[in-house]
Every structure is written in C-alpha cells, then in structure tokens.
Motif scaffolding. Structure first.
Motif, mmCIF file in Angstrom:
data_model
loop_
_atom_site.group_PDB
_atom_site.id
_atom_site.type_symbol
_atom_site.label_atom_id
_atom_site.label_comp_id
_atom_site.label_asym_id
_atom_site.label_seq_id
_atom_site.Cartn_x
_atom_site.Cartn_y
_atom_site.Cartn_z
ATOM 1 N N LEU A 170 0.797 -1.229 0.000
ATOM 2 C CA LEU A 170 0.000 0.000 0.000
ATOM 3 C C LEU A 170 0.831 1.280 0.000
ATOM 4 C CD1 LEU A 170 -2.953 -0.965 2.387
ATOM 5 C CD2 LEU A 170 -2.999 -0.759 -0.107
ATOM 6 N N PRO A 171 1.969 1.352 0.690
ATOM 7 C CA PRO A 171 2.751 2.595 0.647
ATOM 8 C C PRO A 171 3.285 2.945 -0.738
ATOM 9 C CG PRO A 171 3.382 1.274 2.548
ATOM 10 C CD PRO A 171 2.512 0.405 1.697
ATOM 11 N N HIS A 172 3.228 2.013 -1.670
ATOM 12 C CA HIS A 172 3.691 2.272 -3.033
ATOM 13 C C HIS A 172 2.531 2.526 -3.988
ATOM 14 C CE1 HIS A 172 7.623 1.184 -1.643
ATOM 15 N NE2 HIS A 172 7.243 -0.029 -1.331
ATOM 16 N N THR A 173 1.365 2.892 -3.449
ATOM 17 C CA THR A 173 0.181 3.131 -4.272
ATOM 18 C C THR A 173 -0.405 4.510 -3.991
ATOM 19 O OG1 THR A 173 -1.468 2.271 -2.699
ATOM 20 C CG2 THR A 173 -0.376 0.666 -4.139
ATOM 21 N N THR A 174 -1.189 4.989 -4.950
ATOM 22 C CA THR A 174 -2.031 6.170 -4.755
ATOM 23 C C THR A 174 -3.472 5.729 -4.946
ATOM 24 O OG1 THR A 174 -0.334 7.657 -5.650
ATOM 25 C CG2 THR A 174 -2.586 8.499 -5.528
ATOM 26 N N PRO A 175 -4.248 5.608 -3.867
ATOM 27 C CA PRO A 175 -5.631 5.111 -4.001
ATOM 28 C C PRO A 175 -6.530 6.111 -4.726
ATOM 29 C CG PRO A 175 -4.810 4.901 -1.742
ATOM 30 C CD PRO A 175 -3.855 5.783 -2.471
ATOM 31 N N ASN A 176 -7.667 5.600 -5.216
ATOM 32 C CA ASN A 176 -8.701 6.416 -5.853
ATOM 33 C C ASN A 176 -8.119 7.297 -6.957
ATOM 34 O OD1 ASN A 176 -10.758 5.461 -4.027
ATOM 35 N ND2 ASN A 176 -9.850 6.793 -2.476
ATOM 36 N N HIS A 177 -7.385 6.668 -7.840
ATOM 37 C CA HIS A 177 -6.699 7.375 -8.929
ATOM 38 C C HIS A 177 -7.674 7.569 -10.088
ATOM 39 C CE1 HIS A 177 -2.953 7.861 -11.616
ATOM 40 N NE2 HIS A 177 -2.854 8.742 -10.647
ATOM 41 N N ALA A 178 -8.041 8.801 -10.363
ATOM 42 C CA ALA A 178 -9.018 9.081 -11.415
ATOM 43 C C ALA A 178 -8.365 8.997 -12.791
ATOM 44 C CB ALA A 178 -9.629 10.458 -11.211
ATOM 45 N N MET A 179 -9.176 8.620 -13.787
ATOM 46 C CA MET A 179 -8.739 8.605 -15.180
ATOM 47 C C MET A 179 -9.634 9.575 -15.950
ATOM 48 S SD MET A 179 -8.773 5.466 -17.950
ATOM 49 C CE MET A 179 -7.388 4.605 -17.215
ATOM 50 N N ARG A 180 -9.026 10.596 -16.582
ATOM 51 C CA ARG A 180 -9.807 11.638 -17.238
ATOM 52 C C ARG A 180 -9.433 11.727 -18.718
ATOM 53 N NH1 ARG A 180 -9.030 15.604 -12.001
ATOM 54 N NH2 ARG A 180 -10.740 14.690 -10.813
ATOM 55 N N PHE A 181 -10.426 11.594 -19.572
ATOM 56 C CA PHE A 181 -10.244 11.747 -21.011
ATOM 57 C C PHE A 181 -10.521 13.205 -21.383
ATOM 58 C CE2 PHE A 181 -10.740 7.221 -20.699
ATOM 59 C CZ PHE A 181 -10.068 6.683 -21.789
ATOM 60 N N LEU A 182 -9.586 13.821 -22.102
ATOM 61 C CA LEU A 182 -9.702 15.228 -22.481
ATOM 62 C C LEU A 182 -9.846 15.371 -23.993
ATOM 63 C CD1 LEU A 182 -6.819 16.743 -20.294
ATOM 64 C CD2 LEU A 182 -9.199 16.342 -19.630
ATOM 65 N N THR A 183 -10.660 16.329 -24.411
ATOM 66 C CA THR A 183 -10.732 16.668 -25.830
ATOM 67 C C THR A 183 -9.475 17.463 -26.204
ATOM 68 O OG1 THR A 183 -11.812 18.793 -25.469
ATOM 69 C CG2 THR A 183 -13.240 16.839 -25.642
ATOM 70 N N PRO A 184 -9.228 17.686 -27.506
ATOM 71 C CA PRO A 184 -8.046 18.478 -27.894
ATOM 72 C C PRO A 184 -8.006 19.862 -27.250
ATOM 73 C CG PRO A 184 -8.961 17.350 -29.800
ATOM 74 C CD PRO A 184 -9.916 17.115 -28.678
ATOM 75 N N LYS A 185 -9.183 20.411 -26.907
ATOM 76 C CA LYS A 185 -9.222 21.737 -26.282
ATOM 77 C C LYS A 185 -9.142 21.666 -24.756
ATOM 78 C CE LYS A 185 -11.783 23.956 -30.029
ATOM 79 N NZ LYS A 185 -12.990 24.734 -30.411
ATOM 80 N N GLY A 186 -8.979 20.462 -24.232
ATOM 81 C CA GLY A 186 -8.799 20.320 -22.799
ATOM 82 C C GLY A 186 -10.066 20.079 -22.013
ATOM 83 N N ARG A 187 -11.225 19.928 -22.671
ATOM 84 C CA ARG A 187 -12.462 19.651 -21.956
ATOM 85 C C ARG A 187 -12.493 18.182 -21.535
ATOM 86 N NH1 ARG A 187 -17.224 17.439 -23.279
ATOM 87 N NH2 ARG A 187 -16.751 17.427 -25.511
ATOM 88 N N CYS A 188 -12.823 17.939 -20.291
ATOM 89 C CA CYS A 188 -12.918 16.564 -19.784
ATOM 90 C C CYS A 188 -14.267 15.983 -20.189
ATOM 91 C CB CYS A 188 -12.772 16.551 -18.265
ATOM 92 S SG CYS A 188 -12.954 14.912 -17.533
ATOM 93 N N PHE A 189 -14.234 14.937 -21.020
ATOM 94 C CA PHE A 189 -15.495 14.349 -21.453
ATOM 95 C C PHE A 189 -15.778 12.996 -20.791
ATOM 96 C CE2 PHE A 189 -12.480 12.755 -24.649
ATOM 97 C CZ PHE A 189 -12.818 11.408 -24.748
ATOM 98 N N ALA A 190 -14.832 12.464 -20.056
ATOM 99 C CA ALA A 190 -15.072 11.239 -19.286
ATOM 100 C C ALA A 190 -14.164 11.274 -18.067
ATOM 101 C CB ALA A 190 -14.807 10.000 -20.128
ATOM 102 N N ASP A 191 -14.777 11.333 -16.894
ATOM 103 C CA ASP A 191 -14.037 11.416 -15.633
ATOM 104 C C ASP A 191 -14.332 10.139 -14.847
ATOM 105 O OD1 ASP A 191 -12.785 12.030 -13.311
ATOM 106 O OD2 ASP A 191 -13.838 13.901 -12.935
ATOM 107 N N ILE A 192 -13.403 9.199 -14.893
ATOM 108 C CA ILE A 192 -13.617 7.885 -14.295
ATOM 109 C C ILE A 192 -12.935 7.851 -12.937
ATOM 110 C CG2 ILE A 192 -13.255 5.408 -14.593
ATOM 111 C CD1 ILE A 192 -13.028 6.028 -17.650
ATOM 112 N N GLN A 193 -13.730 7.877 -11.889
ATOM 113 C CA GLN A 193 -13.161 7.891 -10.534
ATOM 114 C C GLN A 193 -14.050 7.113 -9.573
ATOM 115 O OE1 GLN A 193 -13.223 11.780 -8.649
ATOM 116 N NE2 GLN A 193 -14.229 12.682 -10.416
#
Length: 531
Positions: A67-90
């Motif tokens: 566990l000390p070598h992990t970061t829990p609840n790590h979100a995955m965010r898909f961004l459009t070319p302009k930087g808009r987040c269209f899928a925030d997986i957390q």
C-alpha cells in the motif's frame, strides 16, 4: 550437472510468477522460480493496480507492505483536444475491500513480492538462468537451464507454470497459437523523476496531432506517453533534443527534467489458443497480452495467479484431481478476451483510427456527459467487465442474475472479541461456507463435513453486529461467528433466495444453498472440484 527437485517450477519472476510463488509457498508447496535476468526489472512498467489485485496480494499477507507504493482512488480523465474533460472515471466504492483504481510503482511492488518469498525455506528463486529446453511426461516436467557460469542445471517439477511474457518461449515451443492483432501505431513512454507538474490523477488527451497521456505516480514520478508518428524511430525519438521537443508539448520548461527512461512500445491484443498442455500452464502475458489503456494487462495476470494458485495447491497436495486445472482456462480465457476488447476500445477513444471518428466522439461525449445515468456509469466504471464464470469449478445457477461465478464482497466485519477486520482476514486461504444467522454445518452429514475439512474450510456464521454481545445466543463448535457492521452482508444475502454461500479460496462464489440443501450442494460441488 546440478539438479533441483521441486513441486512447481515457475518460469519468470514478474508479478504473476512471484504472486503464484508466494501463494503456493504459503500453502506449503515447494516452489522454484527460474528467471533469465540477473535481477528484477527496476524501471516503472505497469502503473495501475486495481482492487482485485490488492485482494490477491492481501491473500499473500503482503498488502500492508504494498500500500505505501500506491495512490488510491486514482481518477482517469479523457480530455478533448481543447482540454475539456469528457469522461471522468473515478470509482469511489470498495466492494472488494480496497480502492478500485490505484496508481503504483511496479518495481517496488515486485520487490515486496520477491522479499515475501524469503520466509519460505523450501522456495528458491534462481536468477540469471537461461532456459535451453524443457520436456514433460506423465510424471512431471524437466527444465534444462544454464547459469551465468555456463554450468548446466536441471529443475525437476510436478508442474510448470510459464509466466515468461508475451514472447513466451514455452508457448512458442508448444506451438500454441497466439491469435490477435498488433496496433499499427507505436507509443513512446517517458518516465520522469521529481514530477515537474505534480498534479494528481491520469489524463488521456485525445489530441488529433499527437495524442498523449500524463499520469501522476507515487513517489513523485510522472509518466508521459506520446503516439509515435509514421517514420519516427526509437533511436531518433530517444535523442535528448527530441525528448525535449515531445515534453515541450506538456511542460512550460523542459530544462533539468530528470528522465528515468524512455522506451517505444507496440500495443498488442493477443490471446493463447489454450492455457494448458498436460503439466504445463501459461499465465499472465504468456497467455494474453493487451494494450495499456485500461491498465488491465497487469491486473489480468494477477487474476490468473489467484485463479490458478489455489487449484494448483489442491492438485499438488493430492486433495483434488488434475482435472481441476482444466477449469483455469474455462474460467479465465473469456474474461481475458473481454479485457483485451475493452483496452482496444479505450485506445480507439484516445486515438481514433480515422480523423472523423474524433469529431463524432467529441460531439457525442459532450451530450452524454450531461445525462446523469451515463455519467454515473462512467464514474463508477460499470463498463469494466467483471469476471463472471459460467462454467468451471462451481455450480452454475440458471438464474441469470445469480451471484454464482462472481467475486464475493469484502466488507469490514466485527469479531467476537470486538476487533474489526476485513472479511478475507477471517477466511484465510481456505474455502468458506458462510451462513446468515444459523449454524453453517447443520445441514451437512459428518462425511461431508470431513470432506470440506480435508479441502480446507472455514465455517462462518454471520449475525448483525449488535447480536454478538447476546449471552443467550447459541454457540456452535468449529464455527466462527462474525458481525455484519452495516448492512452489506445482509443486503447481499437479501438479493438472493438462499441463505448460505460457498466461497472458493479466490473469493468467487462457487454455490448457493439453504441449510436443507447444503449437503446435496456440497456433494455436487465436490464432483466439480474433482475432490
């Protein structure tokens, strides 16, 4: 000639091989691990570890070191070319006792697994060994290897588990097909120490010019991944000036950036035709390999280890017949294929095969992001296909919504001494027969109780936690009583029409019953286990 005699030989000291070695050793099986390199790979590779893998490591007794070598609840965010987040997986739920998405540093976790083997005197790890050839017969498998002094050595084992990667020499020598596709584009991975961005989570930017990934990892490490364009080579891209040019896309200043390594990867989506040939089995990348986009290559290998480990232990001990090992492929192959398909799909979202696909993706995602059920579907990662075994070492239930074949939940439970622990810490590496409110043994004959005890079982009664202090409640010999702290276990049983559940050592539901049917269910399950 130096000879080693062991129960199980494992080829490859990667995470799958080391996990299997720990699991089998914990069951009293003599294990020999053979590794071609002279030490563990020390650069970051996989960066995502899920709750199922942490539950597997929990079964080894090593999760607190990991566990000390992990970061829990790590979100995955898909961004459009302009930087808009269209899928925030957390996903924030903990059905299996641990955070569902975690960033981690693989070499550090691999080292925890390696150090864990030191507690088992009958287990040995042979580094710097080159496999020359191998053979098998009805009695076992022989590996003919050469050490770095060019001395010839032989490892004699009852079984061989090949965890020797996507280019597996064992799979190729056995002429096992490895069907699938190789992605037309490559990606360059750049790992940086002293993270120059220091923002949390992982971002996948769907840039039509050059898609890229930016991932925060534990201990101040940042990973960037960039698509390699046609005509670019690893040699060219690895030059300092070209690394700086790539990084200038994501960093305001590329001076004094501490690059740990850079490497060009080709993404493959392939699966072996079969996972077992007599006394030789394939696991991890030797059995299936997939693109990195859902972080499932590592985790799929860990599922292999958990599924195969308990079965191999029972077979080597002679408690179950070797036919049990056939259920490994039956159960794991379809789900591995499903994870390959998910990873390919995620890659196509990040880097669509055609440019117009990107415009369609961005338009649809903009609308869907405002539809609450779909947004929740993404947030909770419900699109991830969870393992559901419809055949194998279990009793199939005709009810399509049956929990049989699925992983059981792992809530916090209360012990009679007042201590609060995770459920798996009560079960250990045994089977479990868990009954809501009653004696889990009362429907069983003495003969079937003895058969369960030979397999290794914990009989567990669940009560609402407030009832643990009742002095007048019945006590049952050989039964562990635990308290349901919230309503998780009661709700789980409430969603079925049965009051008893049989769990396998890998925490999958093998069967459901009521007390009056438990004896017949046990007899039928023993046949499926070849016990």
């Amino acid at each position: 000639m130096i000879d080693f005699t062991t129960d199980v030989a494992i080829l490859g000291a990667g995470p799958v091989g080391l996990t299997l070695a720990n699991y089998l050793s914990k069951q009293g099986i003599k294990v020999t691990v053979v590794e071609q390199l002279d030490h563990l790979i020390d650069y970051p590779r996989a960066i995502g570890i899920d709750d199922e893998s942490l539950r597997t490591i929990q079964s080894l007794g090593l999760v607190e070191q990991v566990l000390p070598h992990t970061t829990p609840n790590h979100a995955m965010r898909f961004l459009t070319p302009k930087g808009r987040c269209f899928a925030d997986i957390q996903p924030m739920t903990r059905e299996f006792g641990w955070s569902r998405r975690n960033a981690f540093i693989q070499p550090q976790v691999d080292n925890v697994l390696l150090q864990g083997l030191k507690q088992y005197p009958d287990t040995q790890v042979l580094f710097a060994r080159h496999l020359k050839e191998f053979s098998q017969d009805q009695h076992g498998v022989s590996l003919f290897i050469e050490n770095k002094e060019q001395q010839q050595e032989t490892v004699h084992a009852k079984y061989l588990i090949a965890c020797d990667g996507g280019n597996s020499i064992v799979r190729r020598t056995l002429n096992i097909g490895f069907e699938g596709k190789t992605a037309p584009n490559q990606w360059i991975v750049i790992d940086i120490d002293n993270d120059p961005l220091a923002t949390p989570h992982i971002y996948l930017c769907c840039d039509p010019v050059r898609p890229y990934v930016s991932a925060a990892l534990p201990h101040g490490i940042r990973r960037f991944e960039f698509m390699v364009m046609p005509g670019e080579t690893q040699e060219e891209l690895s030059k300092p000036e070209n690394i700086s040019k790539l990084l200038s896309k994501v960093l305001p200043n590329t001076e004094n950036v501490d690059v740990i390594r850079q490497r060009v990867y080709t993404h493959n989506a392939r699966i072996a035709d079969k996972f077992r040939v007599d006394r030789i089995l394939l696991a991890g990348d030797a059995a299936h390999i997939m693109p990195v986009w859902q972080g499932q290559g590592y985790n799929s290998g860990m599922r292999d280890a958990f599924n195969l480990g308990w079965k191999m232990a029972l077979v080597v001990k002679g408690v179950a017949g070797p036919e049990l090992l056939d259920s490994y492929q039956i159960e794991r192959k379809d789900h591995a294929k499903a994870m390959i398909d998910l990873s390919v799909m995620a890659g196509n979202v990040l880097a669509p095969p055609k440019k117009w696909h990107g415009f369609v993706r961005d338009s649809i995602s903009y609308v869907l992001n405002y539809i609450k059920p779909i947004k929740q579907y993404l947030l909770e990662m419900r699109f991830k296909p969870m393992p559901k075994y419809n055949d194998g070492a279990l009793l199939v239930d005709q009810n399509k919504n049956s929990p049989v074949g699925k992983m059981f939940i792992q809530p916090q439970v209360k012990l009679e001494n007042g201590e609060t622990v995770l459920l798996d810490d009560v079960i250990g590496n045994d089977f479990a027969i868990i009954a809501w409110g009653v004696d889990p043994k009362w429907g069983l004959t003495q003969d079937n109780i003895q058969k369960w005890q030979k397999l290794g079982v914990k009989f567990i009664q669940v009560l609402p936690a407030v009832q643990l202090g009742n002095e007048n409640r019945k006590q049952f010999e050989g039964v562990i009583t635990i308290g349901d702290i919230g309503t998780e276990l009661r709700s789980w049983f409430g969603n079925t029409d049965q009051s008893m559940v049989v769990l396998r050592p890998d925490r999958f539901v093998a069967a459901l019953a009521i007390p009056q049917s438990m004896n017949a269910v046990s007899t039928a399950l023993f046949a499926k286990l070849h016990a």
